[in-house]
Design a protein around this motif. Sequence first.
Motif, short mmCIF file in Angstrom:
data_model
loop_
_atom_site.label_atom_id
_atom_site.label_comp_id
_atom_site.label_asym_id
_atom_site.label_seq_id
_atom_site.Cartn_x
_atom_site.Cartn_y
_atom_site.Cartn_z
N GLY A 1 2.62 -2.35 -6.57
CA GLY A 1 1.23 -2.00 -6.84
C GLY A 1 0.33 -3.18 -7.09
N SER A 2 0.87 -4.39 -7.17
CA SER A 2 0.06 -5.58 -7.45
C SER A 2 -0.20 -6.35 -6.16
N PHE A 3 -1.46 -6.50 -5.79
CA PHE A 3 -1.81 -7.24 -4.58
C PHE A 3 -1.58 -8.73 -4.78
N THR A 4 -2.02 -9.25 -5.91
CA THR A 4 -1.82 -10.68 -6.17
C THR A 4 -0.33 -10.99 -6.34
N GLY A 5 0.44 -10.04 -6.87
CA GLY A 5 1.89 -10.22 -6.97
C GLY A 5 2.53 -10.31 -5.60
N ALA A 6 2.08 -9.46 -4.66
CA ALA A 6 2.61 -9.48 -3.30
C ALA A 6 2.27 -10.80 -2.60
N ILE A 7 1.07 -11.30 -2.84
CA ILE A 7 0.66 -12.58 -2.24
C ILE A 7 1.53 -13.71 -2.79
N LEU A 8 1.71 -13.72 -4.10
CA LEU A 8 2.49 -14.78 -4.75
C LEU A 8 3.95 -14.75 -4.31
N SER A 9 4.57 -13.56 -4.32
CA SER A 9 5.99 -13.46 -3.97
C SER A 9 6.23 -13.76 -2.50
N SER A 10 5.35 -13.30 -1.61
CA SER A 10 5.54 -13.59 -0.18
C SER A 10 5.41 -15.08 0.09
N THR B 1 -9.20 -0.04 -3.90
CA THR B 1 -9.92 0.06 -5.16
C THR B 1 -11.14 0.97 -5.04
N SER B 2 -11.32 1.58 -3.86
CA SER B 2 -12.40 2.55 -3.66
C SER B 2 -11.94 3.93 -4.12
N ARG B 3 -12.76 4.93 -3.95
CA ARG B 3 -12.37 6.29 -4.35
C ARG B 3 -11.19 6.80 -3.52
N HIS B 4 -11.09 6.34 -2.28
CA HIS B 4 -9.94 6.72 -1.46
C HIS B 4 -8.65 6.12 -2.02
N GLY B 5 -8.74 4.88 -2.46
CA GLY B 5 -7.58 4.24 -3.06
C GLY B 5 -7.19 4.90 -4.37
N ARG B 6 -8.17 5.32 -5.15
CA ARG B 6 -7.86 6.00 -6.41
C ARG B 6 -7.19 7.35 -6.16
N ALA B 7 -7.55 7.99 -5.06
CA ALA B 7 -6.87 9.24 -4.70
C ALA B 7 -5.41 8.98 -4.36
N VAL B 8 -5.15 7.87 -3.67
CA VAL B 8 -3.77 7.49 -3.34
C VAL B 8 -2.99 7.20 -4.62
N LEU B 9 -3.60 6.49 -5.56
CA LEU B 9 -2.94 6.18 -6.83
C LEU B 9 -2.65 7.46 -7.63
N ALA B 10 -3.56 8.43 -7.54
CA ALA B 10 -3.34 9.70 -8.25
C ALA B 10 -2.12 10.43 -7.69
N ILE B 11 -1.92 10.35 -6.38
CA ILE B 11 -0.74 10.96 -5.75
C ILE B 11 0.52 10.27 -6.23
N ARG B 12 0.46 8.96 -6.37
CA ARG B 12 1.63 8.21 -6.85
C ARG B 12 2.01 8.64 -8.27
N ILE C 1 0.84 -1.20 0.00
CA ILE C 1 0.00 0.00 0.00
C ILE C 1 0.87 1.25 0.00
N THR C 2 1.90 1.26 0.85
CA THR C 2 2.78 2.43 0.93
C THR C 2 3.75 2.51 -0.24
N VAL C 3 4.40 1.40 -0.53
CA VAL C 3 5.45 1.41 -1.55
C VAL C 3 4.87 1.34 -2.96
N GLY C 4 3.90 0.44 -3.16
CA GLY C 4 3.35 0.24 -4.50
C GLY C 4 2.26 1.21 -4.88
N ASN C 5 1.28 1.40 -3.99
CA ASN C 5 0.14 2.26 -4.32
C ASN C 5 0.40 3.74 -4.07
N LEU C 6 1.08 4.04 -2.97
CA LEU C 6 1.39 5.44 -2.67
C LEU C 6 2.67 5.90 -3.34
N GLY C 7 3.60 4.97 -3.58
CA GLY C 7 4.85 5.32 -4.25
C GLY C 7 5.90 5.91 -3.33
N GLN C 8 5.79 5.62 -2.01
CA GLN C 8 6.76 6.13 -1.03
C GLN C 8 7.51 4.96 -0.41
#
Length: 325
Positions: free
Chosen positions: A254-263, A178-189, A55-62
């Motif tokens: 930024g990929s949730f399924t990727g994070a699940i698979l890699s972990s 994937t809600s509007r709050h999440g889209r706002a985070v993606l826009a910041i990224r 969420i922080t690294v992939g979606n927010l970009g920090q």
Amino acid sequence: MNINKNRAYAASFVGVFLIYALIEILFQLNIFNRYIMSVLRLVTINVILAVSLNITVGNLGQINLGHAGFMSIGAYSFSLFLKSGLIPGMAGYFTALLIAGFSAYIVSFLIGLPALRLKGDYLAIVTLAFGEIIRVLIESFEFTGGAQGLSGIPKMQNFTIMYFIAALSVSLMYSVMTSRHGRAVLAIREDEIAAEASGIDVTKYKTFAFTLSAFFAGIAGGMYAANIGVIGARVFDYNRSFDILVMVVLGGLGSFTGAILSSTVLTIIPEMLRQFSDYRMIVYALVLIMMMIFRPVGLLGREEFSINSLLNFLKRKFERSSKNE
């Protein structure tokens, strides 16, 4: 659109239960022994850690190099509450998990407000320092057990409960992002200046993503403490933060399924190579190097495994085979 969404949710729900049922059947048939189940319990913890950091690294970009610090706060607050015996049994376990999450949430809020004004390498250094400060402070207090850590933590090693806590946690994080709050985070990224110009409260949503990530890291820390029964501050050092970050990068930022698979993969591979103790870390490092050379965007990049795409693909294949007949 709603029909496709409902179909995807239903298919995901069924998929989660099928995976659980398969694991249980293999365990009942003695194909999976207790050691394998202990590794799978660790997988559930690492899945929550990787997805939350995503969420922080992939979606927010920090960049956050102090994720293990939030995990340690959750682990110690969970353990201290559970050892107090205020609420016994499973009710105490779930209450302690919530306390662990909110403890990490509060600390991340206090850290995030000033730290998130920084970007890139500067934020990474601050979060790395925060994680080390937390570790040193934990070792300094008597009520946390000092350098010896805490022992005698009531254990909870029920795979079923841990599996569905992980599934619920991932579902909640995915729904929020994937809600509007999440889209706002993606826009910041994508472009912080453009996002602010379009009316998005950048400080609010940066803090929101940072604290949400820490909340679930705290829950993972509580699950870890109950799974092991003994914790020490050194377990949550910067090496632990780097391990979680590697899972996120390998899966795809930024990929949730990727994070699940890699972990899952990066938890199982070191255990499979444990018999080659002299070489397993070399093999582990080589796998990561080769991955970064030939697939630098990670296993899935920023893509998600889509149930809808899979169902549509199978539908087209079926229609083609029917026409050929």
